[in-house]
Write a protein that holds these residues in place. Structure first.
Motif, short mmCIF file in Angstrom:
data_model
loop_
_atom_site.label_atom_id
_atom_site.label_comp_id
_atom_site.label_asym_id
_atom_site.label_seq_id
_atom_site.Cartn_x
_atom_site.Cartn_y
_atom_site.Cartn_z
N VAL A 99 10.74 11.13 18.09
CA VAL A 99 9.33 11.20 17.70
C VAL A 99 9.02 12.63 17.30
CG1 VAL A 99 6.95 10.93 18.47
CG2 VAL A 99 8.69 9.32 19.23
N THR A 100 8.52 12.81 16.09
CA THR A 100 8.25 14.15 15.58
C THR A 100 6.75 14.41 15.56
OG1 THR A 100 8.10 13.39 13.28
CG2 THR A 100 10.29 13.95 14.12
N LEU A 101 6.40 15.67 15.27
CA LEU A 101 4.98 16.01 15.14
C LEU A 101 4.33 15.21 14.02
CD1 LEU A 101 5.00 19.87 15.64
CD2 LEU A 101 3.84 18.18 17.06
N ALA A 102 5.04 15.06 12.92
CA ALA A 102 4.49 14.27 11.82
C ALA A 102 4.33 12.81 12.22
CB ALA A 102 5.40 14.37 10.60
N GLY A 103 5.19 12.34 13.13
CA GLY A 103 5.08 10.96 13.58
C GLY A 103 3.85 10.69 14.41
N LEU A 104 3.20 11.73 14.94
CA LEU A 104 1.98 11.56 15.71
C LEU A 104 0.74 11.37 14.84
CD1 LEU A 104 2.44 14.28 18.50
CD2 LEU A 104 3.00 11.85 18.61
N ILE A 105 0.85 11.67 13.56
CA ILE A 105 -0.32 11.61 12.69
C ILE A 105 -0.97 10.23 12.65
CG2 ILE A 105 -1.05 11.84 10.28
CD1 ILE A 105 0.87 14.15 9.97
N PRO A 106 -0.21 9.11 12.61
CA PRO A 106 -0.88 7.80 12.60
C PRO A 106 -1.78 7.55 13.81
CG PRO A 106 1.40 7.56 11.92
CD PRO A 106 1.25 8.96 12.39
N LEU A 107 -1.53 8.24 14.94
CA LEU A 107 -2.36 8.03 16.12
C LEU A 107 -3.78 8.53 15.92
CD1 LEU A 107 0.12 8.99 18.99
CD2 LEU A 107 -0.65 6.71 18.35
N ALA A 108 -4.00 9.28 14.84
CA ALA A 108 -5.37 9.72 14.53
C ALA A 108 -6.27 8.53 14.22
CB ALA A 108 -5.35 10.69 13.35
N ASP A 109 -5.68 7.37 13.89
CA ASP A 109 -6.48 6.17 13.63
C ASP A 109 -6.95 5.50 14.92
OD1 ASP A 109 -6.17 6.49 10.89
OD2 ASP A 109 -4.34 5.29 10.83
N CYS A 110 -6.35 5.87 16.06
CA CYS A 110 -6.77 5.31 17.36
C CYS A 110 -7.94 6.15 17.89
CB CYS A 110 -5.61 5.30 18.35
SG CYS A 110 -4.20 4.29 17.83
N SER A 111 -9.13 5.82 17.46
CA SER A 111 -10.30 6.65 17.74
C SER A 111 -10.64 6.70 19.23
CB SER A 111 -11.50 6.14 16.96
OG SER A 111 -11.79 4.78 17.30
N LYS A 112 -10.15 5.73 20.03
CA LYS A 112 -10.49 5.69 21.46
C LYS A 112 -9.42 6.32 22.34
CE LYS A 112 -13.27 1.48 20.99
NZ LYS A 112 -13.50 0.10 21.48
N LEU A 113 -8.36 6.84 21.73
CA LEU A 113 -7.25 7.39 22.50
C LEU A 113 -7.71 8.61 23.31
CD1 LEU A 113 -4.21 6.99 23.00
CD2 LEU A 113 -3.78 8.64 21.17
N LYS A 114 -7.45 8.58 24.63
CA LYS A 114 -7.87 9.66 25.52
C LYS A 114 -6.70 10.36 26.20
CE LYS A 114 -12.27 8.95 24.86
NZ LYS A 114 -13.07 9.94 24.08
N LYS A 115 -5.62 9.63 26.47
CA LYS A 115 -4.49 10.21 27.20
C LYS A 115 -3.20 9.81 26.50
CE LYS A 115 -6.91 10.06 31.64
NZ LYS A 115 -6.90 9.58 33.04
N LEU A 116 -2.36 10.81 26.24
CA LEU A 116 -1.10 10.57 25.53
C LEU A 116 0.00 11.36 26.21
CD1 LEU A 116 0.44 9.40 23.07
CD2 LEU A 116 -0.19 11.48 21.82
N SER A 117 1.10 10.68 26.54
CA SER A 117 2.24 11.34 27.16
C SER A 117 3.52 10.73 26.59
CB SER A 117 2.21 11.15 28.68
OG SER A 117 3.40 11.64 29.28
N LEU A 118 4.35 11.57 25.97
CA LEU A 118 5.64 11.11 25.45
C LEU A 118 6.48 12.32 25.07
CD1 LEU A 118 5.29 9.68 21.84
CD2 LEU A 118 3.59 11.11 22.92
N ALA A 119 7.76 12.06 24.81
CA ALA A 119 8.68 13.11 24.39
C ALA A 119 8.57 13.28 22.88
CB ALA A 119 10.11 12.75 24.78
N VAL A 120 8.40 14.53 22.45
CA VAL A 120 8.18 14.83 21.03
C VAL A 120 9.08 15.98 20.61
CG1 VAL A 120 6.48 15.52 19.31
CG2 VAL A 120 5.79 14.05 21.20
N ASP A 121 9.66 15.86 19.41
CA ASP A 121 10.37 16.97 18.79
C ASP A 121 9.32 17.89 18.20
OD1 ASP A 121 11.89 18.72 17.39
OD2 ASP A 121 13.09 17.22 16.35
N MET A 122 9.16 19.07 18.79
CA MET A 122 8.05 19.93 18.41
C MET A 122 8.37 20.85 17.23
SD MET A 122 5.79 18.89 20.45
CE MET A 122 4.49 20.10 20.33
N ILE A 123 9.50 20.65 16.56
CA ILE A 123 9.80 21.45 15.38
C ILE A 123 8.89 21.00 14.24
CG2 ILE A 123 11.57 22.12 13.72
CD1 ILE A 123 11.97 23.15 16.57
#
Length: 564
Positions: A458-482
């Motif tokens: 999971v990359t930083l760019a892969g997190l962009i679709p989560l911007a559509d989840c307007s009610k998202l409050k808590k997120l925890s996962l492993a991410v490639d931060m490059i």
């Protein structure tokens, strides 16, 4: 009298406050509150009834009633066990008719017997009653014919009964409890986790419980049975013997109808017959099963009809359970209103695989009409860390995107959390599907005890679709931060700028790989804040590292995140 006390509602509020001061752990506060209520009841006729109603509404045990008798009627026998002493109330003589009538008037005011309520917390232990005291109460009920009339009893208005064995009484004295309550009883909480496994003792417990349930069956709404160990440790062989006999013969009987039962909590290894009986209660909405292993087998559970049980179930909790057995029970649930599911399972890495989790998720996906919360938790057991460090990670111990894919059909999913003993290896494609399939998502939380020893997919760019989840409050996962090249996700960034409903995260929990080399800290900060606003940021280092301190790049990342 003060004018405020002329208002009955205000007066009751003051009295209830005095009754609840027992939840304050300062010495003497509970005694002061009870004495104040007693003083108010004796002060004037106008305050007598409301003060007495509050004073006797909730009891820790039956001992206050016994101690309301003249002092020559009862005594306290002291037993020494090591450095501790224990008292048991006993009768010196039988109360007279007039003394019984006074006690019955007080007993009619009692609504709850709850030794674990906040009112009594941190103050006193339960004072057990001897067999003679409960026997005398029971004989009074028999002499008046109340044992034949469930509407009349020693405690005619009791709504909640919490009874521990041998805390409130010994097992033999429990035989006399059923006739003391009426059909108005709504809540029963029986703690028999420390009951002896001797057959004679078990027989008395089984008989008493059958009588209690049969007498109150028409009004029972909530039942908790603890015939094994609680949540702190697994049951021993002896405790499971108690569960097998007491639960089977004492409660789950086909000839006992519980039409109003809505909440059931069973501690003690139920078998297939128990599950079939529970599933037949028409209004059962919440079920908690403990120790779902050992006494049930895969072959026996397969005999249960699919979608034939629990027609009204809304919440299903399983603790200390096998994933395989839990999955089979899920397949028997016929409810179309299941909203909450959690499993707190035993953590054996070599026995539970990603395939088992996939089967569980596939069974959960059948409840797509209303399932909103899913919690998958593994009980941490000493030795799991050693297993991980000494053996190579096998493919069967890795949860990938395909394992969780059945959950994408749950359109109403709000909360998903996984605290497990299997490694998690998701990818950007799963995150994109999750964002599009679960628009109501509020919490997505993944914590794995076993690291992958490789960079997350999971990359930083892969997190962009989560911007559509307007009610998202808590997120925890492993991410490639490059940070990838900006042109790789330029279109997605432009869509975020035009979306007024991007989520405002409260907590962003990032798991990073210990070999990451962060180069563009400011760029990561800007992207994450653009996606999620200003959440609290937690950076979690892999637990396998000897030094869990966060490296300097991550300290810089946190400082930049706070200042960006």
């Amino acid at each position: 009298m003060h004018e405020c006390l002329l208002n009955l509602d205000v007066t009751i509020q003051v009295m209830e406050h005095l009754a609840e001061v027992g939840s304050v752990s300062r010495p003497g506060m509970f005694i002061t509150g009870v004495r104040s209520l007693a003083y108010m009841a004796r002060s004037c006729q106008a305050l007598y009834e409301p003060a007495m109603a509050v004073l006797w509404h909730t009891l820790m045990d039956f001992s206050p009633l016994v101690m309301a008798l003249p002092s020559d009627v009862y005594c306290e026998e002291i037993t020494e066990m090591g450095d501790d002493t224990y008292g048991t109330l006993c009768l010196v003589r039988m109360p007279t008719s007039s003394e019984w009538e006074n006690i019955l008037k007080l007993a009619a005011r009692v609504r709850r017997v709850e030794p674990w309520s906040a009112r009594y917390r941190n103050h006193f232990a339960v004072t057990p009653l001897s067999c003679e005291v409960l026997y005398a109460m029971n004989q009074l009920c028999i002499s008046k014919g109340w044992h034949l009339d469930p509407a009349r009893a020693f405690f005619p208005n009791l709504r909640s009964l919490c009874w521990s064995l041998p805390g409130h009484s010994n097992e033999q004295a429990f035989l006399y409890v059923p006739h003391l309550v009426s059909q108005r009883l709504e809540t029963v909480d029986i703690d028999a986790s420390h009951t002896s496994t001797e057959e004679a003792v078990l027989s008395s417990v089984r008989f008493a419980f059958r009588e209690l349930v049969a007498r109150c069956s028409s009004g029972l709404r909530r039942v908790r049975l603890d015939f094994g160990k609680g949540d702190d440790e697994l049951s021993t062989t002896g405790n499971r013997a108690v569960a097998s006999k007491a639960v089977n013969d004492g409660f789950f009987r086909d000839d006992v109808d519980l039409p109003r039962l809505s909440i059931l909590d069973v501690v003690g290894a139920p078998n297939v017959q128990h599950i079939r009986c529970m599933g037949g209660y028409p209004n059962l909405q919440q079920v908690t099963l403990h120790q779902l292993h050992g006494s049930v087998t895969t072959t026996a559970l397969s005999a249960l009809d699919s979608q034939s049980l629990f027609p009204s179930l809304e919440r299903f909790d399983v603790k200390y359970a096998s994933v395989v057995h839990t999955t089979q029970i899920l397949n028997t649930i016929g409810s179309h209103s299941l909203k909450y599911f959690s499993i707190y399972r035993e953590s054996y890495v070599d026995n539970h695989t990603a395939a088992h989790i996939f089967s569980l998720c596939r069974s959960l996906a059948k409840h797509d009409e209303g399932l909103e919360e899913i919690h998958l938790k593994a009980l941490y057991r000493i030795g799991v860390a050693d297993f991980v460090l000494q053996q190579s990670l096998q493919r069967s111990h890795i949860i990938d995107s395909n394992t969780f894919s059945p959950l994408l059909s749950l359109l109403h999913l709000r909360v998903f959390s996984y605290y497990g003993d299997l490694a998690v290896d998701l990818d950007d494609h799963f995150i994109k599907n999750l964002a599009s399939s679960c628009p109501q998502l509020e919490k997505f939380w993944l914590r794995a005890d076993i690291p992958l020893h490789k960079r997350p997919r999971v990359t930083l760019a892969g997190l962009i679709p989560l911007a559509d989840c307007s009610k998202l409050k808590k997120l925890s996962l492993a991410v490639d931060m490059i940070l990838p090249a900006p042109e790789a996700f330029q279109e997605e960034l432009e869509s975020i700028h035009t979306n007024p409903h991007t989520p405002q995260l409260e907590i962003l929990d990032i798991h990073y790989h210990d070999s990451l080399n962060v180069t563009d800290v400011q760029g990561m900060c800007r992207l994450l804040k653009l996606l999620f606003g200003y959440p609290r940021l937690d950076c979690v280092a892999p637990w396998t590292r000897e030094n869990l301190d966060i490296d300097e790049p991550w300290r810089a990342f946190q400082r930049a995140f706070a200042l960006a």
